[in-house]
Design an enzyme around this catalytic site. Structure first.
Site, mmCIF file in Angstrom:
data_model
loop_
_atom_site.group_PDB
_atom_site.id
_atom_site.type_symbol
_atom_site.label_atom_id
_atom_site.label_comp_id
_atom_site.label_asym_id
_atom_site.label_seq_id
_atom_site.Cartn_x
_atom_site.Cartn_y
_atom_site.Cartn_z
ATOM 1 N N TYR A 77 -2.461 0.432 50.819
ATOM 2 C CA TYR A 77 -2.210 1.525 49.874
ATOM 3 C C TYR A 77 -1.046 2.386 50.327
ATOM 4 O O TYR A 77 -0.126 2.673 49.550
ATOM 5 C CB TYR A 77 -3.496 2.341 49.754
ATOM 6 C CG TYR A 77 -3.373 3.735 49.203
ATOM 7 C CD1 TYR A 77 -3.357 3.970 47.831
ATOM 8 C CD2 TYR A 77 -3.346 4.842 50.064
ATOM 9 C CE1 TYR A 77 -3.285 5.272 47.338
ATOM 10 C CE2 TYR A 77 -3.280 6.134 49.576
ATOM 11 C CZ TYR A 77 -3.241 6.341 48.204
ATOM 12 O OH TYR A 77 -3.181 7.619 47.718
ATOM 13 N N HIS A 80 2.186 0.617 49.798
ATOM 14 C CA HIS A 80 2.456 0.110 48.443
ATOM 15 C C HIS A 80 3.577 0.935 47.776
ATOM 16 O O HIS A 80 3.556 2.171 47.825
ATOM 17 C CB HIS A 80 1.177 0.205 47.612
ATOM 18 C CG HIS A 80 1.242 -0.544 46.318
ATOM 19 N ND1 HIS A 80 2.001 -0.139 45.248
ATOM 20 C CD2 HIS A 80 0.640 -1.692 45.933
ATOM 21 C CE1 HIS A 80 1.854 -0.989 44.247
ATOM 22 N NE2 HIS A 80 1.034 -1.952 44.638
#
Lengths: 109, 109
Positions: A77, A80
């Site tokens: 995450y 990303h």
């Protein structure tokens, strides 16, 4: 004491800069929430304003809590592109913040 | 955006003093968890150590999250003799802490 299987909470305490308008704030919160549909390891997102009465919130006014299936999921995450782009905008609006991750654990009686 | 009905999270970020032993820490965590069975408005308790990688935890090492049905429930908890007695012991072991309460809210897409 046992940790919920793999579950990891990613908690961000925030205080926004004085010049952040309510409209801007709502846009940022919507943008944060949208990451759930863009970043696979992010499973849930909740937020709320401070409603505490003990006067120990040290100036933080908002909590953002997201849920992941693993610590590795949080690493994906963070890296990303959708998160990187959003984080740049979001952090620029903050006067201060704390980020802490933990595996919610229950204590057996 | 809608708040989960009445639900309020009570979040405490903590850093313990250097001289708190692992045994003392476990006793304190057990004592915190025991409040669930002593104080009616307190509905759940989870805790965990910081496992974050972003280096934005500002020295806080533990998260304690308890769940209440209302802000009024937290006020009753704070004033409850069992909490007062425990809080005196717990806070004495902390180097620093933040307490923030919020109503977990979901953002509709």
């Amino acid at each position: 004491m046992e940790a919920a299987k793999g579950l990891v909470k990613h908690v961000l305490l925030a205080r926004f800069k004085e010049d952040v308008t309510p409209e801007k704030l709502e846009e940022l919160i919507q943008g944060y929430a949208n990451l759930v549909s863009l970043i696979e390891p992010m499973k849930a997102f909740h937020w709320g304003e401070d409603v505490s009465m003990e006067n120990a919130h040290q100036g933080f006014t908002h909590v953002f809590e997201s849920t992941f299936e693993s610590v590795e999921g949080i690493a994906k995450y963070v890296a990303h592109p959708a998160h990187v782009e959003f984080a740049n905008r979001f952090l620029a609006a903050l006067e201060k913040f704390i980020i802490i991750d933990y595996k919610p654990t229950v204590v057996n009686p």
